[in-house]
Design an enzyme around this catalytic site. Structure first.
Site, PDB file in Angstrom:
ATOM      1  N   HIS A 140     -17.248 -11.641  36.860  1.00 16.96           N
ATOM      2  CA  HIS A 140     -16.116 -12.334  37.630  1.00 16.96           C
ATOM      3  C   HIS A 140     -16.602 -12.166  39.185  1.00 16.96           C
ATOM      4  O   HIS A 140     -17.174 -11.403  39.662  1.00 16.96           O
ATOM      5  CB  HIS A 140     -14.663 -11.886  37.596  1.00 16.96           C
ATOM      6  CG  HIS A 140     -14.620 -10.437  38.085  1.00 16.96           C
ATOM      7  ND1 HIS A 140     -14.505 -10.214  39.317  1.00 16.96           N
ATOM      8  CD2 HIS A 140     -14.462  -9.373  37.351  1.00 16.96           C
ATOM      9  CE1 HIS A 140     -14.319  -8.926  39.627  1.00 16.96           C
ATOM     10  NE2 HIS A 140     -14.168  -8.279  38.430  1.00 16.96           N
TER      11      HIS A 140
ATOM     12  N   GLU B 212     -11.437  -4.534  31.817  1.00 14.14           N
ATOM     13  CA  GLU B 212     -12.162  -3.662  32.579  1.00 14.14           C
ATOM     14  C   GLU B 212     -11.985  -2.016  32.271  1.00 14.14           C
ATOM     15  O   GLU B 212     -10.716  -1.873  31.686  1.00 14.14           O
ATOM     16  CB  GLU B 212     -11.884  -3.682  34.170  1.00 14.14           C
ATOM     17  CG  GLU B 212     -12.950  -2.672  34.782  1.00 14.14           C
ATOM     18  CD  GLU B 212     -14.296  -2.742  34.898  1.00 14.14           C
ATOM     19  OE1 GLU B 212     -14.741  -2.709  33.544  1.00 14.14           O
ATOM     20  OE2 GLU B 212     -15.017  -3.108  35.653  1.00 14.14           O
TER      21      GLU B 212
END
Length: 209
Positions: free
Chosen positions: A21, A90
């Site tokens: 990202h 994550e």
């Protein structure tokens, strides 16, 4: 009579595209950003948008994204319509969420790394590298199956993608500690005959003027 030559081993011909990202305020300052759902910065949005041109070279048959907004927004700006996969979130940093490596080392008194020493529980339980690798392994199995018919893209996070790459390469998960991955970057993994390999790693995007 000589034996007939054996057929070459079957392997997927598709490519695996990894997209980390774009930049967030926390990634810019080096804060460990696990489950905290922070947005992209304006620069991070620009980086994400710049990924779209690079993706034109791929025939994507499957696109998966972490459900956290920094990944979802990156996918959207890159022109992708992903399926959300919670295995792509994550690393859960537990009690170290939001702290920098320097802050953690000052606290514990030694050269801490998340790959070697793990994290304590906090508002979330935290994960060891083996836990992250188990999630990554489930994604890799799905990805390799899809690569038999075309290219696959994953939009996710720095540490998760580093561990996932180690798993894809059939290496120990801690190899991820040696695979540096910047926000907004692109990587390409594929098979060289029957062996998984890295084609492109940590390719930066070029922002449009």
């Amino acid at each position: 009579m000589s034996a007939e030559p054996s057929s070459p081993p079957q392997h997927p011909e598709g490519r695996l595209v990894l997209l980390r990202h774009g930049e967030t305020e926390w990634s810019r300052s080096g804060r460990h950003t696990g489950r905290t759902d922070v947005p992209l910065t304006p620069g991070g949005e620009a980086d994400a948008g710049s990924l779209s041109s690079a993706l034109q070279a791929f025939d994507l048959v499957l696109v998966l994204s972490s459900p956290l907004q920094r990944a979802r927004r990156t996918a959207e700006l890159a022109g992708l319509s992903p399926e959300l996969d919670h295995d792509l979130v994550e690393w859960d940093y537990g009690g170290y969420e939001g702290l920098t490596t320097a802050q953690i080392r000052d606290s514990v008194g030694y050269d801490w790394t998340v790959f070697e020493h793990g994290v304590p529980s906090g508002e979330t339980p935290g994960e060891a590298v083996e836990d992250v690798a188990a999630r990554a392994g489930r994604v890799v199995r799905r990805v390799v199956e899809a690569m038999a018919t075309g290219d696959v893209a994953l939009v996710a996070h720095g540490h998760l993608l580093r561990v996932l790459t180690a798993v894809f390469l059939r290496q120990e998960p801690r190899l991820g500690a040696q695979l540096l991955l910047d926000a907004g970057s692109l990587c390409v993994l594929e098979f060289e005959r029957e062996r998984p390999a890295i084609r492109v790693w940590n390719q930066p995007v070029t922002r449009h003027a």
